[in-house]
Structure formats: C-alpha cells, structure tokens
Scaffold this motif. Sequence first.
Motif, PDB file in Angstrom:
ATOM      1  N   ASP A  54       1.317  11.737   5.543  1.00 34.89           N
ATOM      2  CA  ASP A  54       1.234  11.168   6.899  1.00 34.89           C
ATOM      3  C   ASP A  54      -0.201  10.797   7.276  1.00 34.89           C
ATOM      4  OD1 ASP A  54       3.587  13.662   8.081  1.00 34.89           O
ATOM      5  OD2 ASP A  54       3.939  11.674   7.221  1.00 34.89           O
ATOM      6  N   ALA A  55      -1.182  11.457   6.679  1.00 35.71           N
ATOM      7  CA  ALA A  55      -2.582  11.243   7.057  1.00 35.71           C
ATOM      8  C   ALA A  55      -3.225  10.107   6.266  1.00 35.71           C
ATOM      9  CB  ALA A  55      -3.381  12.527   6.859  1.00 35.71           C
ATOM     10  N   LEU A  56      -2.506   9.531   5.296  1.00 33.18           N
ATOM     11  CA  LEU A  56      -3.127   8.507   4.437  1.00 33.18           C
ATOM     12  C   LEU A  56      -3.590   7.260   5.200  1.00 33.18           C
ATOM     13  CD1 LEU A  56      -1.044   8.688   1.141  1.00 33.18           C
ATOM     14  CD2 LEU A  56      -3.306   9.605   1.618  1.00 33.18           C
ATOM     15  N   PRO A  57      -2.811   6.741   6.157  1.00 34.46           N
ATOM     16  CA  PRO A  57      -3.311   5.546   6.873  1.00 34.46           C
ATOM     17  C   PRO A  57      -4.653   5.802   7.568  1.00 34.46           C
ATOM     18  CG  PRO A  57      -0.971   5.824   7.282  1.00 34.46           C
ATOM     19  CD  PRO A  57      -1.419   7.057   6.563  1.00 34.46           C
ATOM     20  N   ALA A  58      -4.782   6.959   8.236  1.00 32.00           N
ATOM     21  CA  ALA A  58      -6.059   7.282   8.900  1.00 32.00           C
ATOM     22  C   ALA A  58      -7.161   7.476   7.859  1.00 32.00           C
ATOM     23  CB  ALA A  58      -5.907   8.544   9.745  1.00 32.00           C
ATOM     24  N   ALA A  59      -6.802   8.092   6.719  1.00 26.38           N
ATOM     25  CA  ALA A  59      -7.801   8.321   5.658  1.00 26.38           C
ATOM     26  C   ALA A  59      -8.358   6.996   5.164  1.00 26.38           C
ATOM     27  CB  ALA A  59      -7.163   9.085   4.495  1.00 26.38           C
ATOM     28  N   ARG A  60      -7.505   5.998   5.047  1.00 25.61           N
ATOM     29  CA  ARG A  60      -7.968   4.686   4.582  1.00 25.61           C
ATOM     30  C   ARG A  60      -8.991   4.105   5.545  1.00 25.61           C
ATOM     31  NH1 ARG A  60      -2.148   3.805   3.669  1.00 25.61           N
ATOM     32  NH2 ARG A  60      -1.788   4.317   1.496  1.00 25.61           N
ATOM     33  N   VAL A  61      -8.692   4.224   6.829  1.00 31.04           N
ATOM     34  CA  VAL A  61      -9.601   3.671   7.855  1.00 31.04           C
ATOM     35  C   VAL A  61     -10.963   4.350   7.758  1.00 31.04           C
ATOM     36  CG1 VAL A  61     -10.041   3.528  10.341  1.00 31.04           C
ATOM     37  CG2 VAL A  61      -7.778   2.983   9.449  1.00 31.04           C
ATOM     38  N   TYR A  62     -10.948   5.683   7.672  1.00 30.24           N
ATOM     39  CA  TYR A  62     -12.230   6.401   7.615  1.00 30.24           C
ATOM     40  C   TYR A  62     -12.965   6.131   6.312  1.00 30.24           C
ATOM     41  CZ  TYR A  62     -11.802   8.728  12.056  1.00 30.24           C
ATOM     42  OH  TYR A  62     -11.742   8.971  13.410  1.00 30.24           O
ATOM     43  N   TYR A  63     -12.233   5.891   5.259  1.00 28.55           N
ATOM     44  CA  TYR A  63     -12.887   5.604   3.984  1.00 28.55           C
ATOM     45  C   TYR A  63     -13.629   4.263   4.039  1.00 28.55           C
ATOM     46  CZ  TYR A  63     -13.671   4.938  -0.977  1.00 28.55           C
ATOM     47  OH  TYR A  63     -14.261   4.734  -2.197  1.00 28.55           O
ATOM     48  N   SER A 120      -2.635  -4.644   2.869  1.00 28.97           N
ATOM     49  CA  SER A 120      -1.253  -4.883   2.437  1.00 28.97           C
ATOM     50  C   SER A 120      -0.449  -3.600   2.502  1.00 28.97           C
ATOM     51  CB  SER A 120      -1.235  -5.414   1.009  1.00 28.97           C
ATOM     52  OG  SER A 120      -1.942  -6.630   0.931  1.00 28.97           O
ATOM     53  N   GLN A 121      -1.089  -2.485   2.110  1.00 26.26           N
ATOM     54  CA  GLN A 121      -0.384  -1.203   2.098  1.00 26.26           C
ATOM     55  C   GLN A 121      -0.016  -0.764   3.515  1.00 26.26           C
ATOM     56  OE1 GLN A 121       0.431   0.854  -0.783  1.00 26.26           O
ATOM     57  NE2 GLN A 121       1.722   1.564   0.893  1.00 26.26           N
ATOM     58  N   VAL A 122      -0.941  -0.865   4.449  1.00 28.91           N
ATOM     59  CA  VAL A 122      -0.632  -0.390   5.816  1.00 28.91           C
ATOM     60  C   VAL A 122       0.399  -1.303   6.480  1.00 28.91           C
ATOM     61  CG1 VAL A 122      -2.827   0.818   6.129  1.00 28.91           C
ATOM     62  CG2 VAL A 122      -2.594  -1.510   6.973  1.00 28.91           C
ATOM     63  N   ARG A 123       0.413  -2.577   6.080  1.00 24.97           N
ATOM     64  CA  ARG A 123       1.453  -3.463   6.624  1.00 24.97           C
ATOM     65  C   ARG A 123       2.816  -3.060   6.084  1.00 24.97           C
ATOM     66  NH1 ARG A 123       0.484  -9.523   5.914  1.00 24.97           N
ATOM     67  NH2 ARG A 123       2.047  -9.618   7.525  1.00 24.97           N
ATOM     68  N   ALA A 124       2.848  -2.718   4.791  1.00 28.17           N
ATOM     69  CA  ALA A 124       4.117  -2.264   4.197  1.00 28.17           C
ATOM     70  C   ALA A 124       4.563  -0.953   4.834  1.00 28.17           C
ATOM     71  CB  ALA A 124       3.942  -2.083   2.686  1.00 28.17           C
ATOM     72  N   ASP A 125       3.604  -0.098   5.171  1.00 28.12           N
ATOM     73  CA  ASP A 125       3.928   1.197   5.790  1.00 28.12           C
ATOM     74  C   ASP A 125       4.286   1.053   7.266  1.00 28.12           C
ATOM     75  OD1 ASP A 125       1.275   3.037   4.043  1.00 28.12           O
ATOM     76  OD2 ASP A 125       3.285   2.405   3.429  1.00 28.12           O
ATOM     77  N   LYS A 126       4.085  -0.127   7.812  1.00 29.19           N
ATOM     78  CA  LYS A 126       4.339  -0.417   9.235  1.00 29.19           C
ATOM     79  C   LYS A 126       3.513   0.518  10.123  1.00 29.19           C
ATOM     80  CE  LYS A 126       8.921  -2.531   9.405  1.00 29.19           C
ATOM     81  NZ  LYS A 126       9.282  -2.874   8.091  1.00 29.19           N
ATOM     82  N   THR A 127       2.213   0.527   9.902  1.00 30.65           N
ATOM     83  CA  THR A 127       1.307   1.314  10.762  1.00 30.65           C
ATOM     84  C   THR A 127       0.366   0.325  11.436  1.00 30.65           C
ATOM     85  OG1 THR A 127      -0.091   1.693   8.826  1.00 30.65           O
ATOM     86  CG2 THR A 127       1.442   3.426   9.410  1.00 30.65           C
ATOM     87  N   VAL A 128       0.541   0.177  12.754  1.00 33.35           N
ATOM     88  CA  VAL A 128      -0.123  -0.914  13.484  1.00 33.35           C
ATOM     89  C   VAL A 128      -1.626  -0.667  13.634  1.00 33.35           C
ATOM     90  CG1 VAL A 128      -0.237  -2.072  15.730  1.00 33.35           C
ATOM     91  CG2 VAL A 128       1.984  -1.499  14.727  1.00 33.35           C
ATOM     92  N   VAL A 129      -1.989   0.518  14.113  1.00 31.70           N
ATOM     93  CA  VAL A 129      -3.406   0.761  14.441  1.00 31.70           C
ATOM     94  C   VAL A 129      -4.292   0.757  13.201  1.00 31.70           C
ATOM     95  CG1 VAL A 129      -5.002   2.493  15.397  1.00 31.70           C
ATOM     96  CG2 VAL A 129      -2.948   1.857  16.650  1.00 31.70           C
ATOM     97  N   PRO A 130      -3.909   1.364  12.072  1.00 33.75           N
ATOM     98  CA  PRO A 130      -4.753   1.246  10.877  1.00 33.75           C
ATOM     99  C   PRO A 130      -4.980  -0.207  10.491  1.00 33.75           C
ATOM    100  CG  PRO A 130      -3.182   3.002  10.556  1.00 33.75           C
ATOM    101  CD  PRO A 130      -2.821   2.332  11.841  1.00 33.75           C
ATOM    102  N   GLU A 131      -3.971  -1.064  10.651  1.00 32.38           N
ATOM    103  CA  GLU A 131      -4.176  -2.457  10.277  1.00 32.38           C
ATOM    104  C   GLU A 131      -5.256  -3.097  11.163  1.00 32.38           C
ATOM    105  OE1 GLU A 131      -0.689  -4.974  10.135  1.00 32.38           O
ATOM    106  OE2 GLU A 131      -1.938  -6.746   9.753  1.00 32.38           O
TER     107      GLU A 131
END
Lengths: 107, 412
Positions: B206-215, B254-265
């Motif tokens: 569950d934390a991967l989208p936020a992890a991507r942003v911080y990375y 592309s990954q966050v769009r596939a995951d349907k996570t709006v704010v990380p995108e």
Amino acid sequence: MKNLKPIREGDVFDTVSLDGKTFEIRYGYYEDYERESGEPIPIYPDLKNEPVYGESGKRIVTFIQESCEAYEPRCGECLDETDCGFCKHYRATHPGILLGICMNDNK
Amino acid sequence: MKYLSVKEVAEKWNITERRVQHFCKDGKIHGAEKWGASWRIPNDAERPDDRRTREAKKTKRFYMPMPRKTPFLIMTDLYHTVGMADECADKLENHPEAQMLFRADIEYTRGNIDEVLEQARLILSLHTGFFAVLSGGMLLALCAVWKSDINLWKEAKQHICEAPCKDEKDREIVNLAIASVNSALHDITDFPDWFSYGNFDKFPVDALPAARVYYVKYLVISAKKHALKEKDFEDVTGLGLLRVIPFIVNPMISQVRADKTVVPEIYLRLLLATTYHYIGDDKSAVEQIDAALDIALPDRLLGILAEHRRSLDTVLDDRLKLRDVEMYKKYKELYKVYEQGWAKLHSIVCDKNISVTLSPREREAARLASFGLSNPEIAKRMNISLPSAKSLIFYAMNKTGAQSRSELVIYI
C-alpha cells in the motif's frame, strides 16, 4: 528591493556617483529581442568601448565587462572567469551596483 | 458544543470512570478530545458497545482497522478517480479513523492548512495505531513548513519517533518517515542507502505509490546536492543526473496510472516537469504540467501546485492562468504563504538565510548557473544577451550572498 512597483523600461534604477562621475542607471534591455523574454533590468553603459575615467585618473568599469590583458583572478573560483568584476584590481564602490573602479595603475 | 468530563459521562452512562477513559483512549467515543491529563466528551456522544457482554458481541463492530498500511491514505487507490476526492472520503464512513485521516490529507492537498493542523492534532490525541501516528506526525510536519513554525516542526518529528513499532521493519519505516519529512526542506542526509538505490522491498504494498513520489524527490534534490558538491556521483556532470531522471520517472507514472492512484500521479508529473525545466526542456515540462493540472484542478488540489511553484516558476503560473483565472488567484495566495514559510523554516533549520526576493529571471539564471552552465549557454537558453545573463547572475548572487555559482542552488 529598490522598487516595489511594477518596473517599466526607462524607470530609474539608481543614480550613482563614483570618483567624481555620476551615472544614472535606468531599466531597459541590452538588445531589442529581449523585450519578449521578461522584465527590464538595470542597463549599464558600455565602458569597454567608451571608457570613462574618474577624477583620480582611475578607469571606471562595470562588473560584467570583458576584462583586459592585465586580468588577475581574485580567488580560486575566479580562474575561469574573464569579467572585470572577478579581477583582483576591481574595486566595488556601491553594493548591488555593477560599477567599480579599476585600481590597476597601468589602465 | 457542550462538553462533559469523564466523571459526568460515567454518571450519565452508569459505568465506571475507568471504563469511560478506556473508551476514550481506544477512540470509541466520537468527538472525545484529550484535555491536558484528562478527557472532554461531547454531551451528545453515544455510549459505545461494551464488547465484553454477550449482547454486545452479537452487534456489528463499528470501528475497523486502517484499510491501507501507509501514512498517506490519499496516495493509495482509496482516491482512485479524478474529481471524486470528497466522494472517496464519504465511502470510508465505516472506517472513521481512516476517514478522518483521508479528509485531512485532502485538505492538505487543497492548501487548507489550519484545518489540517486541527485534524492532525485530533488524530494524534485519539489514536495510537502505528500508521495513524505516523500520518498525524507527518501532516503536522508539513503544516510546520507552511507556518514556518520551528516548535511545531520539532513536535511533529517527536510524534513520528514515538510511533509504536512492533519490529525492525516498523523502525525502518519510522526512520524513513523522518527522512521524508526532512526532504521537504531539501535535506536528504537521513535517507538510508537501501532507499537511495530505489529498493522498496521493506515497504508494504500500500505504501509503494508514496514511496515512488519520495524517491523521485530524493533524486531531484540529489542532483542539486551534486551541483553544490555536497554529494558525489562519480563521472556524472551537473546536469547529467537530471537527464537520467525522466527515464526513471516515466515508467513510474505508467505504474501509478495502472494502480489508479491520483495524487502520486500529480506529484510525479510535477517532479518530472521540474526536471525538464531544470535541464531546459520547457516544452516537455509544459506537457507534464498540463497533464498534472488535468488531474489536480477538478478537486482543486492547489496546495500541491503551490508546493512546486518554487521550482517551476512562471512555467506553472502561465499554464494555470490559461486554464482558470480564479484558481490561479487562489494558487497565488497559497504559494506566497508556502514560499515564505518554507524559506523561513529552511533558514532556521539549516542555518542559511534563504532569500525569496529573486525575480523569476534571476531565479532561472541562478538555477542554470548552479548546474554548471556557462554565461553564453545561459544567455542562449534564456534567449537574452550575454550582458543580461551576467547581470542576472550578479544580482542573484548579491541578493542571496552566495559566494559561488554552485552555492546558488540552495536558493532556487
């Protein structure tokens, strides 16, 4: 900031006196095409091609003008610079102003 | 609203005061607030089920565990559809803790900082769960940046450090939360090595989208640190590191769009736009900004835009002004607050006086100079004359007090 109102071309940035000479510096553009790229900036006279000397006989220069053959860098970080402002002979007289005096006796 | 003391509620519900305190501590009384060493409870609060009785055990549980294992619920697929942030929050009605956190996250992305501050304090007073405490602490820290409040900043980090860890993995996540909060002030010294290599194995899914942003934030700040010579990447030039970042970020988008996570995108696109802007490709920067605006504007997420204004300057201003003049005006108010707050807190924490008075052109010239471009290159990039480029850099260095061109990167 010297001027909090919107700055327009032709507005006076500052009037500077050094070594007996007075310079009125106005906002403008060095080239016509720069008008498209943003706000005007203080424009300094071309003291390289039209040299001005002060009452002391020393030459007045701008920080950003191309230096002469007597250039000596004032610090280690200035080795790659070629402007008068980075030369050890350059003396700034007013903070924030790109005018100074060349203290080299041969100039 | 009228509040009752623990003693008054105990009398009203015909239970012991100790039982009332347990209910408050477990977050089972809606609206109860910690007041010093005791609690105050709304006078219209409902008595929770006492699950010790057989009758109570037959009834449905009202409070559920957190639906996602991450401090930032808004960065998960709970917020999955553009323009539907409030509706997504409504769907969490059976998860009141999560709903409170989610709503606080939404208000943060909208720039309603006073409301976020109030909610974050309430979350921390009511809940002791690991991710709830992390979330409350991180929200407080982000509010501290907007408010330039050094005491709030320290308090927030204290809360994060006190999150109840069960194991080593939890402790690693706490350390990462501190590093993430510090990165808001461009300090990346506390990120662990495994994170700097893009290794996300330690995170729950569950934390991967936020992890991507911080990375990606970490990578962009690293490029700045390299320009400052504070961080060394062998054989990499000032702009070289930035040029690699799009190759990493585009697949993430592309990954966050596939995951349907709006704010990380939104965050990833704005960070990518920043990277393109730094390397002088404003055409690509504008494409990413436009895509981010498509997603952010329907829910008025202007707080996120305000956070990125410092690095995107007038490129972001111009695109937003074209879309919606009213939102542009609101965004301008927000970014002034954020920029002043950021500069002041950064100055206190890092002991460096950051100026916010650089004009957009001075800032752009300073950025290009700090990444190693020569004066003629800067003049060409900005479509100005050589004397103008030299003047802008002079004024930038004079206003900031930077002693070298590379040092200018601190101030941009």
